[in-house]
Design a protein around this motif. Structure first.
Motif, short mmCIF file in Angstrom:
data_model
loop_
_atom_site.label_atom_id
_atom_site.label_comp_id
_atom_site.label_asym_id
_atom_site.label_seq_id
_atom_site.Cartn_x
_atom_site.Cartn_y
_atom_site.Cartn_z
N ALA A 57 0.85 -1.19 0.00
CA ALA A 57 0.00 0.00 0.00
C ALA A 57 0.88 1.24 0.00
O ALA A 57 2.05 1.18 0.39
N PRO A 58 0.34 2.40 -0.41
CA PRO A 58 1.15 3.62 -0.47
C PRO A 58 1.66 4.05 0.90
O PRO A 58 1.10 3.69 1.93
N THR A 59 2.76 4.81 0.89
CA THR A 59 3.28 5.40 2.12
C THR A 59 2.20 6.24 2.79
O THR A 59 1.52 7.01 2.12
N GLY A 60 2.01 6.04 4.08
CA GLY A 60 1.02 6.81 4.81
C GLY A 60 -0.38 6.22 4.78
O GLY A 60 -1.31 6.79 5.35
N ALA A 61 -0.54 5.06 4.13
CA ALA A 61 -1.88 4.45 4.03
C ALA A 61 -2.28 3.74 5.32
O ALA A 61 -3.46 3.42 5.51
N GLY A 62 -1.33 3.46 6.21
CA GLY A 62 -1.67 2.80 7.47
C GLY A 62 -1.35 1.33 7.51
O GLY A 62 -2.04 0.55 8.17
N LYS A 63 -0.28 0.90 6.83
CA LYS A 63 0.11 -0.52 6.83
C LYS A 63 0.51 -0.99 8.24
O LYS A 63 0.29 -2.15 8.59
N THR A 64 1.10 -0.07 9.04
CA THR A 64 1.60 -0.49 10.35
C THR A 64 0.49 -0.93 11.30
O THR A 64 0.76 -1.61 12.28
N SER A 180 4.87 -3.67 2.52
CA SER A 180 5.63 -3.15 1.39
C SER A 180 5.00 -1.88 0.86
O SER A 180 3.79 -1.68 0.95
N ALA A 181 5.86 -1.01 0.29
CA ALA A 181 5.32 0.09 -0.51
C ALA A 181 4.65 -0.51 -1.74
O ALA A 181 4.81 -1.69 -2.05
N THR A 182 3.88 0.30 -2.45
CA THR A 182 3.17 -0.20 -3.62
C THR A 182 4.17 -0.64 -4.68
O THR A 182 4.97 0.15 -5.15
N VAL A 183 4.16 -1.93 -5.03
CA VAL A 183 5.01 -2.45 -6.10
C VAL A 183 4.10 -3.05 -7.17
O VAL A 183 3.03 -3.57 -6.88
N SER A 184 4.55 -2.96 -8.41
CA SER A 184 3.70 -3.39 -9.52
C SER A 184 3.62 -4.90 -9.66
O SER A 184 2.77 -5.42 -10.36
N ASN A 185 4.54 -5.63 -9.02
CA ASN A 185 4.53 -7.10 -9.12
C ASN A 185 4.27 -7.76 -7.76
O ASN A 185 4.89 -8.76 -7.41
#
Length: 895
Positions: A57-64, A180-185
Motif C-alpha cells: 500500500a502507499p506510504t502513509g496508508a496505514g500498513k503499520t 511493502s510500498a506499492t510495487v507493480s509485481n
C-alpha cells in the motif's frame, strides 16, 4: 419497501456483532480512534485466521496497523513477536512506540551494537539481527509472528539478500507480516511467498487516505502539474508560465525582447509562499548534506522566523536538555549553534551527517508540530515516521555514490508519499521546483507512474554459504538457494524465453523448406558463402592491422627535423617533425609537425591513412617554441627554401605508398573455387534461396542465444554458489573450518574471518583494535582522501598485513569471476583510535573530513563488528575486544 429487519434477523445481526466484538480483531478495532480501512481489516482477518499476509500500500496508508494487530495477537496467544525494520532509526522509533503501549519491561531492542531486554516477548530488531539469530541456531520455537517492515528493501542492491535469507530460513510455524510500498509485481512476490512459506494472502491497496496533489513552482508561483478533472496531461497554464524562460542560449532567443532571464526562487521566499498558502509544515528534499545545512544558514541569514514565543520556549527547553546530555565540550564540532538557532525559529536539517541525538530531536519536534520546514536528504524517506503537509523536491537528480542519476519513479513515489498527515490533513501536496533544465513531460511521467517492480538482488555470500554447508550437504544447499525469489523470477522469465525459442524453431523449419534447391544441397552452398564472406572480412581486418602497425613503425622512426609526406585527413603536402613520437608506460603520443603553410598539428591515429614517406631533413633551431608565431614562420621559410633548392624532395618525387600486404589469398581463392564449382551456384533461383538461407542462419543464432540465456538464468545462482565454494576451499574454510566465518557478517566477511584466523587482532591494544576494526567496516563517501598517519607501529604492521591479505583475496576472487571484496579503508583509523583513547569528539575528528554523524554511524558499525569478532577470536583477545567496545560506547556514540 420497509428497510427494518425482522426480529429474528435483527437478533442474528446483534449476535454476530457481539461475537465479532469478542474476537481479537473486535477488541483491537474497539481501541482504535478510527474505523479500519477495508485493506487493513482484510489483512487483520487473514492473520486472525492463522495465515501469513503481504500488504502492499502507499506510504502513509496505514500498513503499520496490521503490524500492531500482529503484536496484539502474539500477546494474547502468549507467543513471541519480532518486529524487524531496515534501519536502526526506525527500530528505535518502534521500540519507543511499543514500549509506551505494552510497557518497557515487555519490549526489547536488538540493533547489532545495542541489546536491551533481548528475551522480551516483543522484540524490535534490524532484519540483519534476525538473519544472524537464525544462522547462529537461536531457539525460535516460541516465536509466533515476524513483521517484515519495508519488505520492498528486498530489492536493495547491498542489503536486499538479507530479507530473502530470513524468509527462506524462518521456521515454518512462524507467520509472516510483510509490509511493502506499492510495487507493480506484488502478485509475483506473493506467489513466491506462498511457495516458500505456505499460504500467504496478498492484499494490495492503491488508495491514499490523504489525496496527493502535484504542483510545480515556477519562481514562487505554484501551478498544478496536471489539468483539472483527474487528467494526467500537463496543465496548459503551467506550460504557458515556463515558456518565456525556455530556449535561452540561441542567438535568435537572445534577440527576442520579451525573453525573461530565469532566476531560481530563494528557499525563504518559497517557504513564505507556502506559509501564505497554508501548506506548511514542509519537507524539502535537497539530496545533499551540505545543501541541507546551507539551507538552514540561508534561512537564518534571511531572518526567517516561523515560531511564536510559546513554541520558542518549548524548543529551547528541549535544546537545554540536549545540551546537558552532550556537554559543552563538543558542541562546536557538532555545529550546535546553527542547529539550535534554526530549531528555535522553526526549521532544521535532517541527514546522515548529523549525530542521532540531533536527528531524533528534529523528528520529535516536527511530528509534534513545532517545526515548519525541514531540509533533508532522501534517507528521511526510508521509513522514519515523519509526514508533512507538503513535500518539496528541489531537483530530480541525485548522487548515487558514483554519478548524478535521475530520480526513479519508485523513489519519487517514496519521497512524495511523505505528503499528507492522516487524521490532520485533508490532502497532501508535492511541489517540484522548476528550472529550465527540467522538462515538464518528465515531471508528469514521474508523478503518473506511481508503482515500480520489485527485483531480487539475492546472491550467495561467503557467510551464507558457510552457514548453509554447516547445516546441510552441498546438494541440499543448492536446493535451498533454488527457492530464492531471484531464482523464482529467473525461472518465470525462462518461461517466456522458452516460448520464444519454440517459435523460432518452428519458423526455422519453414525457412529451411523455402531454401531447398533442386540442383543440390543449398545449405552446404550457403555455408560456403558464409565461410568466404568471413574469410574476406578477416583478411580485411588483418590488412588494416598490418597497415596500422606499419604506419606506427614509420612514425616511430621519425626524428626531430625529418621532412615527411603524411597522407592524412588534415595535412596536404610536406611537413617537418618538431616533436618525435613518444611511448612511455603505454601512453603513446604521436609526433607533432609543422606544415608548409606554417600550421602546427598534433597527429591523431584516426587521422592518418598511410605510413609516412620520408622526403629529407632540415636543420632545426636549437630551441624551438611552436607557440611563438615568429619561430613558426622562420621554420616554415626554412622548409620552403629546402624544397626550392632540392635539399628536400618534393612530394611528386616521392615513391608511392606500397600496397597493403596480401593476406590469406590462397585459402580465399580455394574457397571461391569450391563455391563456383558447387551445383547450386548455377541455379537461376540462387539468390532467392540465399535470402531464405540468410534468414535461417539469423534464426539459428537467435535460437542459440535464447538457449544460452535459458541455461544462464536457470543455473546462475548455482554457478555463483560453486564459485564461492571454490574460493572458500582455496582459502581453507571448507570443507570443515568455517567456524569463524559463520559468525562474521558484512561486505568484508571473508576478509575479517581471515584476519581473525591469522591472529592479526591478538597483539593489539584497545585503541589499536578499534582502529583495525574500523578498516573492515568503513567506506569513504568519495574517493581521493589522503592516507592517514597510523598512530602506532604495531597497528601499522597489522594494517599492512591486512592489505596484503586483501590483495591475495582479490586475485583469487578475480580468477573465480566473483565480485571482489571491498579493499580495507583507513580513513577512520585515526579518529576512532583517539576516541577509544578517551579523547573528545572535536579532538578525535581534528584533521579529518568525517562529519560527526558519520563518525557516530561508523563507530556503531565498528561496535557491531567487534561484537562478532569477540565471539570467534582467542579468549585473551576477546577480553581486549570487549574492553574496546566499552571504550567506544560513550558520549555521542552511546544510546
Amino acid at each position: 419497501m420497509d428497510d427494518r429487519l425482522s426480529p429474528s434477523r435483527a437478533y442474528a445481526a446483534y449476535r454476530a456483532r457481539t461475537a465479532e466484538a469478542d474476537t481479537p480483531l473486535g477488541r483491537f478495532a474497539a481501541r482504535l480512534e478510527y474505523a479500519l480501512d477495508p485493506f487493513q481489516e482484510s489483512a487483520c482477518r487473514t492473520l486472525q485466521q492463522g495465515r501469513s499476509v503481504l500488504v502492499a500500500a502507499p506510504t502513509g496508508a496505514g500498513k503499520t496497523v496490521v503490524a500492531q494487530f500482529a503484536v496484539q495477537l502474539a500477546v494474547e496467544q502468549g507467543v513471541r513477536v519480532f518486529y524487524t525494520t531496515p534501519i536502526k532509526a526506525l527500530s528505535n522509533q518502534k521500540f519507543a512506540e511499543l514500549g509506551r503501549e505494552y510497557g518497557t519491561e515487555r519490549v526489547g531492542l536488538l540493533t547489532g551494537d545495542v541489546s536491551i531486554n533481548r528475551d522480551a516477548p516483543i522484540v524490535v530488531m534490524t532484519t540483519e539481527v534476525l538473519r544472524n539469530m537464525i544462522y547462529s541456531g537461536t531457539d525460535l520455537t516460541s516465536l509466533g509472528y515476524v513483521v517484515l517492515d519495508e519488505v520492498h528493501y528486498l530489492g536493495d542492491r547491498f542489503r536486499g539478500p538479507v530479507w530473502e535469507e530470513v524468509i527462506i530460513h524462518l521456521p515454518a510455524h512462524v507467520a509472516l507480516v510483510s509490509l511493502s510500498a506499492t510495487v507493480s509485481n506484488a502478485e509475483e512476490f506473493g506467489a513466491w511467498l506462498r511457495e516458500v512459506r505456505g499460504h500467504t494472502e496478498v492484499i494490495v491497496s492503491e488508495h491514499r487516505p490523504v489525496p496527493l496533489h502535484h504542483h510545480v513552482a515556477v519562481g514562487t508561483d505554484l501551478h498544478p502539474l496536471f489539468r483539472a478533472g483527474g487528467s494526467r496531461e500537463v496543465n496548459r497554464d503551467l506550460e504557458h508560465a515556463v515558456r518565456p524562460f525556455l530556449g535561452r542560449g540561441s542567438r535568435r532567443d537572445r534577440r527576442r525582447p520579451h525573453h525573461v532571464r530565469f532566476q531560481r526562487p530563494s528557499r525563504t521566499a518559497l517557504i513564505r509562499e507556502l506559509a501564505d498558502d497554508g501548506l506548511l509544515p514542509a519537507i524539502f528534499f535537497i539530496f545533499s548534506r551540505n545543501g541541507s545545512d546551507d539551507a538552514v544558514e540561508q534561512c537564518l541569514a534571511a531572518g526567517l522566523d516561523l515560531t511564536d514565543r510559546v513554541e520558542k520556549r518549548h524548543i529551547m527547553g528541549r535544546l537545554e536538555e540536549l545540551h546537558d546530555e552532550l556537554g559543552s565540550e563538543d558542541l562546536s564540532v557538532l555545529g550546535y549553534h546553527s542547529f539550535s538557532a534554526g530549531l528555535v525559529h522553526g526549521f532544521g536539517a535532517h541527514h546522515a551527517g548529523l549525530i542521532p541525538q540531533f536527528k531524533e530531536l528534529v523528528e520529535e519536534l516536527f511530528v509534534e508540530g513545532y517545526l515548519r520546514a525541514v531540509f533533508a536528504t532522501e534517507t528521511l524517506a526510508l521509513g522514519v515516521n515523519m509526514p508533512a503537509r507538503t513535500v518539496v523536491l528541489e531537483k530530480l537528480t541525485k548522487f548515487n555514490g558514483e554519478s548524478h542519476v535521475p530520480v526513479t519513479p519508485g523513489e519519487f513515489t517514496q519521497l512524495t508519499g511523505r505528503a499528507g498527515r492522516r487524521g490532520i490533513d485533508i490532502e497532501g501536496h508535492a511541489v517540484v521546483v522548476w528550472h529550465p533544465s527540467l522538462d515538464l513531460a518528465d515531471i508528469g511521467a514521474l508523478a503518473s507512474k506511481r508503482t515500480y517492480a520489485l527485483q531480487s538482488r539475492f546472491t550467495p555470500t561467503y557467510n551464507m554459504t558457510a552457514n548453509l554447508l554447516a547445516r546441510m550437504s552441498k546438494s541440499d544447499a543448492e536446493k535451498v538457494l533454488e527457492t530464492s525469489f531471484a531464482q523464482f523470477q529467473a525461472d518465470k522469465g525462462v518461461v517466456g524465453l522458452a516460448r520464444r525459442a519454440r517459435r523460432t524453431e518452428e519458423a526455422l523449419e519453414g525457412y529451411l523448406a523455402s531454401m531447398q534447391c533442386e540442383r543440390g544441397d543449398f545449405e552446404e552452398y550457403a555455408q560456403l558463402r558464409r565461410t568466404l564472406s568471413e574469410m574476406e572480412k578477416r583478411a580485411g581486418r588483418t590488412r588494416s592491422k598490418l597497415k596500422q602497425r606499419e604506419t606506427i613503425e614509420s612514425l616511430g622512426r621519425l626524428r626531430h627535423g625529418d621532412v615527411i609526406l603524411l597522407p592524412s585527413k588534415r595535412i596536404d603536402g610536406p611537413a617537418v617533425v618538431i616533436t618525435p613520437m613518444t611511448n612511455r608506460d603505454g601512453d603513446m603520443r604521436l609526433p607533432t609537425v609543422l606544415t608548409e603553410q606554417g600550421k602546427v598539428w598534433h597527429l591523431r591515429m584516426h587521422e592518418i591513412t598511410e605510413p609516412a614517406v620520408a622526403l629529407g631533413r632540415i636543420r632545426m633551431p636549437k630551441k624551438f617554441n611552436h607557440r611563438q608565431a615568429g619561430e613558426r614562420r622562420a621554420l616554415r621559410d626554412t622548409l620552403l627554401a629546402a624544397l626550392e633548392d632540392g635539399r628536400v624532395r618534393r612530394p611528386t618525387e616521392a615513391a608511392p605508398p606500397t600496397k597493403g600486404p596480401r593476406v590469406q589469398t590462397e585459402e580465399i581463392a580455394l574457397v571461391r573455387e569450391q563455391l563456383r564449382a558447387h551445383p547450386c551456384h548455377g541455379c537461376p533461383d540462387r539468390e532467392h534461396h540465399a535470402r531464405w538461407a540468410e534468414r535461417a542462419e539469423k534464426l539459428r543464432k537467435e535460437t542459440a542465444g535464447l538457449a544460452r540465456q535459458i541455461e544462464g538464468r536457470t543455473s546462475s545462482i548455482a554457478h555463483v554458489f560453486d564459485r564461492v565454494c571454490r574460493v572458500l576451499t582455496t582459502m581453507r574454510f571448507l570443507p570443515d573450518d568455517s567456524r569463524i566465518l559463520r559468525r562474521i557478517y558484512g561486505e568484508r566477511d571473508l576478509l575479517t574471518a581471515l584476519s581473525v584466523r591469522a591472529g592479526l587482532w591478538d597483539p593489539l591494544s584497545e585503541p589499536e583494535a578499534a582502529a583495525f576494526a574500523s578498516a573492515l567496516v568503513y567506506q569513504a563517501r568519495r574517493e581521493g582522501f589522503r592516507e592517514p598517519r597510523v598512530p602506532t607501529a604495531s597497528l601499522e604492521a597489522a594494517l599492512v598485513e591486512l592489505r596484503s591479505t586483501w590483495q591475495n583475496l582479490f586475485r583469487i576472487e578475480t580468477d573465480a569471476r566473483l565480485p571482489v571484496t571491498p579493499e580495507p579503508e583507513f580513513g577512520l583509523v585515526q579518529p576512532i583510535f583517539r576516541w577509544t583513547e578517551g579523547k573528545s569528539l572535536s579532538n578525535a575528528l581534528s584533521g579529518s573530513e568525517i562529519a560527526a554523524g558519520d563518525f557516530v554511524r561508523w563507530a556503531k558499525q565498528t561496535l557491531d563488528l567487534l561484537g562478532q569478532v569477540a565471539e570467534v577470536c582467542e579468549p585473551a583477545t576477546a577480553v581486549t575486544v570487549r574492553r574496546t567496545a566499552e571504550a567506544i560506547r560513550r558520549g555521542v556514540v552511546a544510546d
